[in-house]
Design a protein around this motif. Structure first.
Motif, PDB file in Angstrom:
ATOM      1  N   VAL A   1       3.709  -0.954   9.387  1.00 20.81           N
ATOM      2  CA  VAL A   1       3.208  -1.524   8.238  1.00 20.81           C
ATOM      3  C   VAL A   1       4.276  -1.635   7.312  1.00 20.81           C
ATOM      4  CG1 VAL A   1       0.865  -0.333   8.131  1.00 20.81           C
ATOM      5  CG2 VAL A   1       2.752   0.735   7.099  1.00 20.81           C
ATOM      6  N   VAL A   2       4.004  -2.781   6.512  1.00 19.47           N
ATOM      7  CA  VAL A   2       5.210  -3.312   5.367  1.00 19.47           C
ATOM      8  C   VAL A   2       4.762  -2.387   4.274  1.00 19.47           C
ATOM      9  CG1 VAL A   2       5.898  -4.941   3.755  1.00 19.47           C
ATOM     10  CG2 VAL A   2       4.946  -5.672   6.159  1.00 19.47           C
ATOM     11  N   VAL A   3       5.659  -1.600   3.617  1.00 19.23           N
ATOM     12  CA  VAL A   3       5.459  -0.755   2.564  1.00 19.23           C
ATOM     13  C   VAL A   3       6.302  -1.190   1.124  1.00 19.23           C
ATOM     14  CG1 VAL A   3       5.801   1.765   1.918  1.00 19.23           C
ATOM     15  CG2 VAL A   3       5.873   1.234   4.339  1.00 19.23           C
ATOM     16  N   PHE A   4       5.691  -1.264   0.326  1.00 19.27           N
ATOM     17  CA  PHE A   4       5.951  -1.734  -1.041  1.00 19.27           C
ATOM     18  C   PHE A   4       5.450  -0.653  -2.161  1.00 19.27           C
ATOM     19  CE2 PHE A   4       2.749  -4.252   0.581  1.00 19.27           C
ATOM     20  CZ  PHE A   4       1.782  -4.223  -0.540  1.00 19.27           C
TER      21      PHE A   4
ATOM     22  N   MET B   1      13.139   5.036  -2.600  1.00 19.91           N
ATOM     23  CA  MET B   1      13.588   3.590  -2.970  1.00 19.91           C
ATOM     24  C   MET B   1      12.371   2.613  -3.247  1.00 19.91           C
ATOM     25  SD  MET B   1      17.398   3.382  -1.254  1.00 19.91           S
ATOM     26  CE  MET B   1      17.170   4.000   0.347  1.00 19.91           C
ATOM     27  N   VAL B   2      11.405   2.700  -2.108  1.00 17.60           N
ATOM     28  CA  VAL B   2      10.420   1.708  -2.075  1.00 17.60           C
ATOM     29  C   VAL B   2       9.609   2.188  -3.597  1.00 17.60           C
ATOM     30  CG1 VAL B   2       8.117   0.997  -1.290  1.00 17.60           C
ATOM     31  CG2 VAL B   2      10.191   1.518   0.175  1.00 17.60           C
ATOM     32  N   ARG B   3       9.323   3.361  -3.832  1.00 16.62           N
ATOM     33  CA  ARG B   3       8.854   3.673  -5.172  1.00 16.62           C
ATOM     34  C   ARG B   3       9.696   3.114  -6.202  1.00 16.62           C
ATOM     35  NH1 ARG B   3       8.457   8.698  -2.549  1.00 16.62           N
ATOM     36  NH2 ARG B   3       6.407   9.233  -1.687  1.00 16.62           N
ATOM     37  N   ALA B   4      10.857   3.181  -6.305  1.00 11.62           N
ATOM     38  CA  ALA B   4      11.501   2.839  -7.617  1.00 11.62           C
ATOM     39  C   ALA B   4      11.483   1.230  -7.514  1.00 11.62           C
ATOM     40  CB  ALA B   4      12.974   3.455  -7.542  1.00 11.62           C
ATOM     41  N   GLY B   5      10.904   0.421  -6.443  1.00 14.37           N
ATOM     42  CA  GLY B   5      11.053  -0.985  -6.564  1.00 14.37           C
ATOM     43  C   GLY B   5      12.380  -1.717  -6.048  1.00 14.37           C
ATOM     44  N   LEU B   6      13.107  -0.933  -5.497  1.00 16.53           N
ATOM     45  CA  LEU B   6      14.300  -1.325  -4.734  1.00 16.53           C
ATOM     46  C   LEU B   6      14.331  -2.358  -3.719  1.00 16.53           C
ATOM     47  CD1 LEU B   6      16.620   1.836  -5.214  1.00 16.53           C
ATOM     48  CD2 LEU B   6      16.594  -0.244  -6.644  1.00 16.53           C
ATOM     49  N   GLY B   7      13.089  -2.390  -3.055  1.00 18.95           N
ATOM     50  CA  GLY B   7      12.860  -3.312  -2.093  1.00 18.95           C
ATOM     51  C   GLY B   7      11.727  -2.623  -1.057  1.00 18.95           C
ATOM     52  N   VAL B   8      11.706  -3.396  -0.009  1.00 24.47           N
ATOM     53  CA  VAL B   8      10.501  -3.118   0.962  1.00 24.47           C
ATOM     54  C   VAL B   8      10.764  -2.558   2.270  1.00 24.47           C
ATOM     55  CG1 VAL B   8       8.986  -4.826  -0.268  1.00 24.47           C
ATOM     56  CG2 VAL B   8      10.193  -5.451   1.894  1.00 24.47           C
ATOM     57  N   ALA B   9       9.889  -1.749   2.852  1.00 27.67           N
ATOM     58  CA  ALA B   9      10.434  -1.178   4.247  1.00 27.67           C
ATOM     59  C   ALA B   9       9.449  -1.432   5.248  1.00 27.67           C
ATOM     60  CB  ALA B   9      10.676   0.303   4.084  1.00 27.67           C
ATOM     61  N   LEU B  10       9.792  -1.481   6.609  1.00 26.82           N
ATOM     62  CA  LEU B  10       8.695  -1.377   7.925  1.00 26.82           C
ATOM     63  C   LEU B  10       8.782   0.076   8.254  1.00 26.82           C
ATOM     64  CD1 LEU B  10       9.662  -4.729   9.683  1.00 26.82           C
ATOM     65  CD2 LEU B  10       7.402  -4.216   8.459  1.00 26.82           C
ATOM     66  N   MET B  11       7.621   0.541   8.514  1.00 26.53           N
ATOM     67  CA  MET B  11       7.490   1.896   8.675  1.00 26.53           C
ATOM     68  C   MET B  11       6.236   2.371   9.558  1.00 26.53           C
ATOM     69  SD  MET B  11       8.413   4.209   5.225  1.00 26.53           S
ATOM     70  CE  MET B  11       8.884   5.617   6.340  1.00 26.53           C
ATOM     71  N   PRO B  12       6.204   3.234  10.476  1.00 30.95           N
ATOM     72  CA  PRO B  12       4.949   3.727  11.092  1.00 30.95           C
ATOM     73  C   PRO B  12       3.711   4.112  10.348  1.00 30.95           C
ATOM     74  CG  PRO B  12       6.837   4.536  12.065  1.00 30.95           C
ATOM     75  CD  PRO B  12       7.332   4.032  10.866  1.00 30.95           C
ATOM     76  N   GLU B  13       2.864   3.511  10.330  1.00 33.15           N
ATOM     77  CA  GLU B  13       1.765   3.696   9.325  1.00 33.15           C
ATOM     78  C   GLU B  13       1.178   5.106   8.695  1.00 33.15           C
ATOM     79  OE1 GLU B  13      -2.346   2.808  10.573  1.00 33.15           O
ATOM     80  OE2 GLU B  13      -1.418   2.347  12.519  1.00 33.15           O
ATOM     81  N   PHE B  14       1.502   6.128   9.879  1.00 35.41           N
ATOM     82  CA  PHE B  14       1.228   7.530   9.479  1.00 35.41           C
ATOM     83  C   PHE B  14       2.321   8.157   8.622  1.00 35.41           C
ATOM     84  CE2 PHE B  14      -1.467   7.365  13.381  1.00 35.41           C
ATOM     85  CZ  PHE B  14      -2.746   6.990  12.831  1.00 35.41           C
ATOM     86  N   SER B  15       3.580   7.455   8.692  1.00 35.86           N
ATOM     87  CA  SER B  15       4.750   8.065   8.118  1.00 35.86           C
ATOM     88  C   SER B  15       4.481   7.764   6.331  1.00 35.86           C
ATOM     89  CB  SER B  15       5.974   7.495   8.440  1.00 35.86           C
ATOM     90  OG  SER B  15       6.224   7.873   9.684  1.00 35.86           O
TER      91      SER B  15
END
Length: 277
Positions: A167-170, A230-244
């Motif tokens: 998933v894309v995480v933001f 860093m995602v929480r802080a709004g520094l960017g987006v990430a791709l991660m396994p959904e259960f993570s």
């Protein structure tokens, strides 16, 4: 070479003098000195350089110190396990877990398992796949939870646990919150947080090259927690396994990639030496 000699050697390393080492080991100093002298004779040289202020390791001492410390630690571990087993207090079970496997997805299973089998003492070792595989081969792990991208060697067997999509995480303030699905081309316009431990990192790179998509890595980290922070802080987006990704009470939001660009993580599987189950 006797274990007592190693113990006295490590005491001198830690205390910096023969006097303090003898006190910490509850032994007379002449006995400690004699034991180390025998060790030096066996290893072929002096291990300590005696000085007025105490003592320090010689070149030979520095060379053998890490190995002797490891030998002593492993001997203590074996002794402790033998005592526990002989008393039937607990049965130790060491499980290696790959760093990118979601703790929240497995923790419930481990809790249920231990409640059903209270005599089993679980030890979880979190590391990268290469190190865990080596420990499993050497018998230092009983089981391993991983998501390998290549076939397992013949001496290992596996049991499939689950599959998950990427998933894309933001964060909850991000413009992606207005989208239903997101494609890779959309992500390339955002600062990208690169997970160095990602098991599909090279696969994703190949997909992006094939579609002429450039994900600009504004930050890189081998820690999942740092990426999420860093995602929480709004520094960017990430791709991660959904259960993570934490599901509740968090500032994180997720979206699946578009159907044609969906990325499926390698299945999480339980691995052990052939014949264990």
């Amino acid at each position: 070479m006797e274990m007592q000699q190693i113990r006295y050697f490590l005491a001198v390393c830690d205390k910096g003098s023969f006097t303090r080492a003898a006190q910490s080991a509850f032994v007379a100093q002449p006995s400690l000195t004699q034991a180390i002298k025998k060790l030096e004779d066996e290893l072929g040289g002096e291990l300590f350089s005696r000085e007025r202020s105490g003592c320090r390791l010689t070149s030979l001492g520095r060379l053998v110190e890490p190995t002797l410390r490891q030998i002593f630690h492993e001997a203590q571990t074996i002794k402790a396990e033998a005592v526990r087993f002989s008393r039937l207090n607990t049965v130790p079970l060491r499980i290696g877990v790959m760093a990118t496997i979601a703790a929240q997805h497995l923790s419930t299973f481990f809790a249920d398992f231990q409640q059903e089998r209270p005599h089993v003492e679980l030890e979880l070792v979190v590391d990268n796949e290469c190190n865990l595989a080596q420990q499993l081969d050497e018998g230092r792990l009983d089981l391993m939870v991983s998501a390998p991208t290549s076939p397992l060697p013949a001496h290992l067997q596996s049991l499939k646990l689950y599959e998950e999509r990427y998933v894309v995480v933001f964060n909850d303030k991000h413009r992606f919150n207005q989208l239903e699905v997101i494609d890779l081309a959309t992500i390339q316009s955002e600062p990208y947080l690169d997970r160095l431990n990602c098991e599909l990192r090279e696969t994703l790179r190949g997909v992006c090259l094939g579609r002429q998509i450039n994900l600009y890595a504004a930050y890189r980290s081998n820690s999942e927690e740092w990426i999420l922070s860093m995602v929480r802080a709004g520094l960017g987006v990430a791709l991660m396994p959904e259960f993570s990704v934490p599901k509740r009470g968090d500032k994180l939001k997720t979206r699946y990639l578009g159907v044609k660009q969906a990325v499926v993580s390698p299945a999480a599987i339980l691995i052990c030496r052939t014949g264990l189950f």
